[in-house]
Design a protein around this motif. Structure first.
Motif, short mmCIF file in Angstrom:
data_model
loop_
_atom_site.label_atom_id
_atom_site.label_comp_id
_atom_site.label_asym_id
_atom_site.label_seq_id
_atom_site.Cartn_x
_atom_site.Cartn_y
_atom_site.Cartn_z
N ASP A 383 0.86 -1.18 0.00
CA ASP A 383 0.00 0.00 0.00
C ASP A 383 0.91 1.24 0.00
O ASP A 383 1.69 1.46 0.92
N ALA A 384 0.81 2.07 -1.04
CA ALA A 384 1.71 3.21 -1.22
C ALA A 384 1.20 4.49 -0.58
O ALA A 384 1.82 5.55 -0.75
N ARG A 385 0.12 4.42 0.18
CA ARG A 385 -0.44 5.64 0.78
C ARG A 385 0.34 6.07 2.02
O ARG A 385 1.22 5.37 2.50
N LYS A 386 -0.04 7.23 2.54
CA LYS A 386 0.60 7.75 3.74
C LYS A 386 0.18 6.92 4.96
O LYS A 386 -0.89 6.29 4.95
N PRO A 387 1.00 6.93 6.02
CA PRO A 387 0.67 6.12 7.20
C PRO A 387 -0.70 6.41 7.78
O PRO A 387 -1.39 5.48 8.22
N GLU A 389 -3.42 7.41 6.19
CA GLU A 389 -4.42 6.79 5.32
C GLU A 389 -4.46 5.28 5.55
O GLU A 389 -5.53 4.67 5.62
N PHE A 390 -3.28 4.70 5.66
CA PHE A 390 -3.17 3.25 5.87
C PHE A 390 -3.81 2.85 7.20
O PHE A 390 -4.53 1.85 7.29
N SER A 391 -3.54 3.61 8.24
CA SER A 391 -4.07 3.29 9.57
C SER A 391 -5.59 3.34 9.59
O SER A 391 -6.24 2.54 10.27
N ALA A 392 -6.17 4.27 8.84
CA ALA A 392 -7.62 4.43 8.85
C ALA A 392 -8.33 3.25 8.19
O ALA A 392 -9.40 2.83 8.65
N GLU A 393 -7.71 2.68 7.14
CA GLU A 393 -8.36 1.60 6.40
C GLU A 393 -7.35 1.00 5.44
O GLU A 393 -6.69 1.72 4.69
N HIS A 394 -7.22 -0.34 5.47
CA HIS A 394 -6.30 -0.98 4.53
C HIS A 394 -6.68 -2.44 4.30
O HIS A 394 -7.45 -3.02 5.07
N VAL A 395 -6.15 -3.01 3.24
CA VAL A 395 -6.37 -4.41 2.93
C VAL A 395 -5.72 -5.26 4.02
O VAL A 395 -4.58 -4.99 4.44
N GLU A 396 -6.43 -6.24 4.51
CA GLU A 396 -5.88 -7.09 5.57
C GLU A 396 -4.56 -7.71 5.13
O GLU A 396 -4.45 -8.28 4.04
N GLY A 397 -3.55 -7.56 6.00
CA GLY A 397 -2.25 -8.14 5.72
C GLY A 397 -1.35 -7.30 4.83
O GLY A 397 -0.22 -7.71 4.53
N ALA A 398 -1.81 -6.13 4.38
CA ALA A 398 -1.02 -5.30 3.48
C ALA A 398 0.20 -4.71 4.20
O ALA A 398 0.20 -4.53 5.42
N ILE A 399 1.22 -4.40 3.42
CA ILE A 399 2.44 -3.75 3.91
C ILE A 399 2.40 -2.29 3.49
O ILE A 399 2.17 -1.98 2.32
N ASN A 400 2.62 -1.39 4.43
CA ASN A 400 2.61 0.03 4.10
C ASN A 400 4.02 0.53 3.78
O ASN A 400 4.89 0.55 4.64
N ILE A 401 4.22 0.90 2.53
CA ILE A 401 5.46 1.56 2.11
C ILE A 401 5.05 2.87 1.43
O ILE A 401 4.74 2.89 0.23
N PRO A 402 4.97 3.97 2.19
CA PRO A 402 4.51 5.23 1.59
C PRO A 402 5.39 5.64 0.43
O PRO A 402 6.62 5.48 0.47
N LEU A 403 4.78 6.16 -0.60
CA LEU A 403 5.52 6.61 -1.78
C LEU A 403 6.66 7.55 -1.39
O LEU A 403 7.76 7.46 -1.95
N ASP A 404 6.42 8.43 -0.43
CA ASP A 404 7.43 9.39 -0.01
C ASP A 404 8.74 8.71 0.39
O ASP A 404 9.82 9.29 0.26
N PHE A 405 8.64 7.47 0.92
CA PHE A 405 9.81 6.82 1.50
C PHE A 405 10.21 5.55 0.76
O PHE A 405 10.92 4.72 1.30
#
Length: 471
Positions: A383-387, A389-405
């Motif tokens: 998931d390329a969104r900001k942390p 956005e990810f915290s509010a709602e995300h696909v179960e088991g997804a990994i958050n790697i924000p585009l910025d980083f």
């Protein structure tokens, strides 16, 4: 008399035009200054002053070009030390624009030289205050930018200065005063800005967390610094350009507005270590693009993403742009200091293909395909969104790697297995895919429409639950 806000949504920037009795002033102008000159000409007014609220970090101001073209005087607040001729105003110094009075109020905190400008009309009525990055609608300016250039100042010290400036200089002013900030929602100069771009000071005292009554300096500092991410890498470079000077926009445009055929374009890319920047729509880039090119589409927050991801404003750039959008692209790059554009591919991607050169694609699927394949494929989801956005709602088991980083978190990207990649609506995931492909990762599967499309499918999402609702 009139005061007009000139808002540029793609970089969430507000400049201001003040005119009274044949004289005009511009506050915090953008790099392209002709629109301000045209406004003054239409009003039969001459531009007398160019007021800067501070040395901007997120864009290159047009103060030098505007002064050169009009003879107007550049004004900064106390402690500013630019490498060019300017009036360095004293605290509370007044300037006349026709029958209007502009008072400089030194408000250090966002930066040391930060200054607000109080506007008083011909009847002696205080009408508004141009606050720069000192006070936004719903927020205040982050204090961790200037300290990158001034080593003896910590962000905590600057936050303390900002607290004092707000309490002692701004909050005592009349509640009906109109607040005119330099930015709105989407700017990286704050963290909680409203979509509204003006408000009364009285209402801000009620709703802005930073103006809360009975707030201590320690509480203010803690809340202001909480959740601040690292500022984009180009910010200090823009500050230095605003302090030291830069080439005129005409010089930049003349250099960059160079059409190249496919062979010349390919040769230039190989000889100059230039980055090929493709600014078309993401759907066009997905279908076909030059191998190794980076996508950042004009239709999104183009300039801020260029600054955040390319980082070095001196990077040579070659453009692939929609026909007729080349000059607009060069102008928007110049707003954030990327002045080293070498030219563009004449005729776009069709010219490249006609010449027989290779093109690349991105594998992309619909949200419905993702829903059908996700569980059986066993592939990772990034998931390329900001942390937030990810915290509010995300696909179960997804990994958050924000585009910025993405450049800092490459080790978390699967190298030897396919993975799904998505963002909020499909723009950022394609940017990330292009960056990953340029670094040798070709195993991503882009999910079209991002979470907005996934939300309409039957893919389980993990939603944030407020603790108060658990009782």
């Amino acid at each position: 008399m009139k005061i007009e806000q000139i808002y540029t949504g793609c970089i969430a920037h507000a400049a201001y035009y003040l005119e009274s009795n044949g004289e005009a002033a511009i506050f915090d102008p953008l790099r392209e200054v002709q629109p301000y000159i045209d406004k003054a000409t239409k009003d039969n007014a001459s531009i007398k002053y160019i007021f800067e609220t501070h040395f901007h970090a997120d864009f290159v101001s047009g103060h030098l070009d505007l002064a050169q073209k009009t003879g107007a005087k550049i004004v900064y607040g106390p402690t500013a030390n630019p490498n060019f001729e300017a009036i360095i105003a004293e605290d509370n110094q007044e300037f006349k624009i026709g029958n209007y009075t502009v008072k400089a109020i030194h408000t250090p905190g966002h930066t040391l030289e930060s200054t607000c400008y109080l506007l008083t009309d011909e009847n002696g009525k205080q009408h508004g205050i141009i606050t720069g990055d000192t006070l936004f609608i719903g927020d205040v300016g982050r204090p961790d930018l200037a300290q990158k250039l001034v080593s003896d100042l910590t962000q905590e010290k600057l936050a303390g200065m900002l607290f004092d400036s707000l309490r002692n200089k701004i909050m005592p002013l009349a509640d009906d005063l109109i607040v005119y900030p330099n930015h709105g929602a989407g700017s990286a100069c704050g963290k909680n800005m409203s979509k509204e771009t003006t408000d009364t000071l009285g209402n801000q005292k009620k709703v802005n967390y930073a103006l809360r009554a009975n707030m201590t300096k320690e509480e203010f500092t803690a809340e202001l610094l909480d959740g601040l991410g690292a500022p984009p890498a180009y910010f200090p470079q823009n500050v230095l350009m605003n302090i030291q000077g830069y080439d005129s926009l005409e010089t930049v445009m003349n250099k960059a507005n160079t059409p190249m055929n496919a062979a010349a374009f390919k040769a230039a890319a190989g000889q100059s270590e230039a980055l090929i920047l493709d600014v078309r729509h993401e759907n066009e880039f997905i279908k076909e693009h030059i191998p190794g090119s980076i996508f950042i589409g004009l239709q999104g927050n183009f300039a801020p993403w260029v600054g955040a991801l390319i980082m070095d404003v001196k990077q040579p750039i070659l453009l692939v742009a929609p026909e007729g959008k080349e000059k607009e692209t060069i102008t928007r790059l110049s707003r954030v200091g990327f002045d080293n554009c070498l030219g563009y591919l004449e005729g776009g991607i069709e010219t490249w293909k006609t010449a027989g050169f290779e093109v690349d694609t991105i594998i992309s699927i619909t949200p419905e395909q993702f829903a059908a394949d996700k569980d059986t494929s066993g592939l990772a989801v990034i998931d390329a969104r900001k942390p937030g956005e990810f915290s509010a709602e995300h696909v179960e088991g997804a990994i958050n790697i924000p585009l910025d980083f993405v450049n800092d978190q490459l080790a978390e990207v699967p190298k030897n297995a396919d993975f799904y990649l998505h963002c909020a609506g499909g723009y950022r995931s394609v940017i990330m895919a292009s960056i990953l492909k340029a670094r040798g990762y070709h195993n991503m599967i882009n999910v079209e429409k991002g979470i907005s499309g996934i939300r309409q499918s039957n893919v389980p999402l993990t939603k944030f639950v407020c603790p108060s609702t658990l009782n």
